[in-house]
Design an enzyme around this catalytic site. Structure first.
Site, PDB file in Angstrom:
ATOM      1  N   ALA A 292      27.173  10.825  19.485  1.00 18.13           N
ATOM      2  CA  ALA A 292      26.142  11.496  18.697  1.00 18.13           C
ATOM      3  C   ALA A 292      26.605  12.914  18.385  1.00 18.13           C
ATOM      4  O   ALA A 292      26.846  13.709  19.289  1.00 18.13           O
ATOM      5  CB  ALA A 292      24.826  11.527  19.465  1.00 18.13           C
TER       6      ALA A 292
ATOM      7  N   GLN B 131      28.616   9.109  14.189  1.00 18.81           N
ATOM      8  CA  GLN B 131      27.163   9.034  14.322  1.00 18.81           C
ATOM      9  C   GLN B 131      26.598  10.444  14.167  1.00 18.81           C
ATOM     10  O   GLN B 131      26.857  11.321  14.992  1.00 18.81           O
ATOM     11  CB  GLN B 131      26.760   8.460  15.676  1.00 18.81           C
ATOM     12  CG  GLN B 131      25.246   8.242  15.791  1.00 18.81           C
ATOM     13  CD  GLN B 131      24.825   7.800  17.171  1.00 18.81           C
ATOM     14  OE1 GLN B 131      24.917   8.574  18.123  1.00 18.81           O
ATOM     15  NE2 GLN B 131      24.358   6.567  17.290  1.00 18.81           N
TER      16      GLN B 131
ATOM     17  N   SER C  63      30.865   1.708  20.717  1.00 21.33           N
ATOM     18  CA  SER C  63      29.570   2.353  20.514  1.00 21.33           C
ATOM     19  C   SER C  63      29.664   3.863  20.702  1.00 21.33           C
ATOM     20  O   SER C  63      30.509   4.353  21.461  1.00 21.33           O
ATOM     21  CB  SER C  63      28.563   1.788  21.518  1.00 21.33           C
ATOM     22  OG  SER C  63      27.252   2.256  21.262  1.00 21.33           O
ATOM     23  N   PRO C  64      28.814   4.632  20.033  1.00 21.94           N
ATOM     24  CA  PRO C  64      28.750   6.070  20.318  1.00 21.94           C
ATOM     25  C   PRO C  64      28.432   6.311  21.793  1.00 21.94           C
ATOM     26  O   PRO C  64      27.488   5.726  22.326  1.00 21.94           O
ATOM     27  CB  PRO C  64      27.616   6.556  19.417  1.00 21.94           C
ATOM     28  CG  PRO C  64      27.537   5.552  18.322  1.00 21.94           C
ATOM     29  CD  PRO C  64      27.876   4.238  18.963  1.00 21.94           C
TER      30      PRO C  64
ATOM     31  N   ARG D 294      29.595   0.723  27.717  1.00 17.11           N
ATOM     32  CA  ARG D 294      30.093   0.863  29.087  1.00 17.11           C
ATOM     33  C   ARG D 294      31.310  -0.015  29.370  1.00 17.11           C
ATOM     34  O   ARG D 294      32.196   0.385  30.130  1.00 17.11           O
ATOM     35  CB  ARG D 294      28.967   0.572  30.085  1.00 17.11           C
ATOM     36  CG  ARG D 294      27.969   1.726  30.177  1.00 17.11           C
ATOM     37  CD  ARG D 294      26.774   1.368  31.053  1.00 17.11           C
ATOM     38  NE  ARG D 294      25.895   2.503  31.219  1.00 17.11           N
ATOM     39  CZ  ARG D 294      24.974   2.894  30.328  1.00 17.11           C
ATOM     40  NH1 ARG D 294      24.838   2.232  29.187  1.00 17.11           N
ATOM     41  NH2 ARG D 294      24.201   3.939  30.571  1.00 17.11           N
TER      42      ARG D 294
ATOM     43  N   CYS E 154      28.154   9.663  24.367  1.00 16.25           N
ATOM     44  CA  CYS E 154      28.235  11.113  24.540  1.00 16.25           C
ATOM     45  C   CYS E 154      29.189  11.460  25.679  1.00 16.25           C
ATOM     46  O   CYS E 154      29.099  10.908  26.773  1.00 16.25           O
ATOM     47  CB  CYS E 154      26.857  11.687  24.825  1.00 16.25           C
ATOM     48  SG  CYS E 154      25.754  11.659  23.399  1.00 16.25           S
TER      49      CYS E 154
ATOM     50  N   TYR F  39      15.460  10.582  19.929  1.00 19.54           N
ATOM     51  CA  TYR F  39      15.884  11.782  19.222  1.00 19.54           C
ATOM     52  C   TYR F  39      15.043  11.942  17.956  1.00 19.54           C
ATOM     53  O   TYR F  39      14.134  11.162  17.694  1.00 19.54           O
ATOM     54  CB  TYR F  39      17.393  11.743  18.984  1.00 19.54           C
ATOM     55  CG  TYR F  39      18.158  11.690  20.289  1.00 19.54           C
ATOM     56  CD1 TYR F  39      17.980  12.691  21.248  1.00 19.54           C
ATOM     57  CD2 TYR F  39      19.009  10.640  20.597  1.00 19.54           C
ATOM     58  CE1 TYR F  39      18.640  12.648  22.469  1.00 19.54           C
ATOM     59  CE2 TYR F  39      19.672  10.588  21.813  1.00 19.54           C
ATOM     60  CZ  TYR F  39      19.485  11.583  22.744  1.00 19.54           C
ATOM     61  OH  TYR F  39      20.131  11.543  23.967  1.00 19.54           O
TER      62      TYR F  39
END
Length: 353
Positions: A57, A99, A22-23, A323, A25, A181
């Site tokens: 992102a 992403q 998963s993206p 995670r 940050c 966002y």
């Protein structure tokens, strides 16, 4: 059957399994340029056996970043750095996805380990934009409502970044329309109080996202693989919810989107989210069933049998993990062992298998 290690095809891309990084940050870029941290962070997950490795992102403009540490894809230096990372991911047998994002009213904040709050003027703050002049929270900056020119610029920025993603060699683009966002802000009546063609009805609130999809498709034509990440609900009464999200997913399917990455929350600070194992999976299942589009399941998915059951139950097409991949970059190799599946190891590591 062990669906977790099937080879799904989405658009023009066939993956080596259904496990997706998963993206996440990292807040570690300099001037939007990814560096050795990103190479190792993303590359190690490719070595670990993931089918698709997604970047964090990545801002489509300077103003579209969350913080000064965000990665970007609006200039040549950023594109060149991503090209190197994509090549390494590919060399390990994984697909590479990016992403693309615009932070909207949650922009101009500090990195999380320094508190994550609004930047001071002497710390390089900038003015965020949003559908309406409503701050995310009392300690966040007040955004400026986008005018017609600003709306056109947002779509054009996503298109420009899509072209750069294509030239950098990415296999998948995911448009970020979740977690409070910019594009999610337009979808939700809690953050969008416009009275023009971009506010009010669901059709109007979805207009900017659909324009962004069309702009991206102009530079990333089908059958190149396109995802959209959504928040299925704001977890707040009178906010964005799953019924509207199903309707949106139907539209996005007709617009040429291949998969909906189904998350939730992030648009209002006071939401109470019942976090627990599989807590977002029912949203992915409903969108998949009622909109007839492939979905990715996310949220507190931590072991192989749990992921396998989601697929066996027909609730999603991909398992998108964050995670657990931070705890274990080699999760797919552990999962394969637990499920009795043989997968290829890098030749450098072959003597350990």
């Amino acid at each position: 059957m062990t669906h977790l290690f099937d080879h799904p095809t989405l658009g023009d891309l066939t993956l080596r399994n259904r496990i997706v990084v998963s993206p996440m940050c990292e807040y570690s870029a300099i001037e939007g340029v990814p560096n050795d941290w990103h190479l190792v962070h993303l590359g190690s997950r490719a070595v670990g056996g993931a089918g698709l490795v997604m970047t964090e992102a990545t801002g489509v403009s300077f103003e579209g970043r969350i913080s000064h540490g965000d990665t970007g894809l609006w200039n040549d230096a950023q594109q060149a750095a991503w090209t190197r990372i994509v090549a390494f991911i590919h060399a390990q047998g994984a697909a590479a996805g990016i992403q693309l994002a615009h932070a909207g009213r949650k922009a101009s904040t500090d990195v999380p380990w320094r508190g994550g709050k609004a930047l001071a003027a002497d710390a390089g703050a900038w003015t965020p934009v949003a559908p309406s002049a409503i701050a995310f929270a009392a300690d966040y900056p007040m955004p400026v409502a986008l005018d017609d020119e600003g709306l056109r610029n947002v779509a054009a920025e996503f298109a420009m970044s899509a072209r750069r993603a294509r030239d950098a060699g990415f296999d998948v683009i995911e448009i970020h329309a979740a977690h409070g966002y910019l594009l999610h802000e337009f979808l939700s009546p809690l953050s969008n109080q416009r009275s023009d063609a971009y506010g009010g009805s669901l059709e109007n609130r979805a207009r900017l996202l659909r324009e962004v999809v069309a702009a991206v498709r102009s530079e990333w034509p089908a059958p190149k693989t396109l995802f959209v990440r959504v928040s299925a609900t704001d977890w707040v009464a009178d906010g964005w919810g799953i019924d509207e999200c199903v309707a949106l997913a139907r539209w996005l399917k007709t617009d040429g989107v291949d998969l909906i990455d189904v998350s939730s929350g992030g648009n209002v600070a006071h939401a109470k989210i019942p976090v627990g194992p599989n807590y977002q999976v029912p949203f992915a299942a409903r969108i998949r069933r009622e909109a007839g589009i492939a979905t990715g399941a996310v949220g507190m998915i931590t072991d192989a049998k749990q992921a396998q059951k989601i697929l066996n139950d027909g609730d999603a097409d991909l398992i998108i993990m964050a995670r657990e991949f931070l705890r274990d970059p080699y999760f797919p190799r552990r999962a394969a062992k637990e499920l009795g599946v043989e997968i290829t190891a890098p030749q450098q590591y072959g003597r350990a298998w």
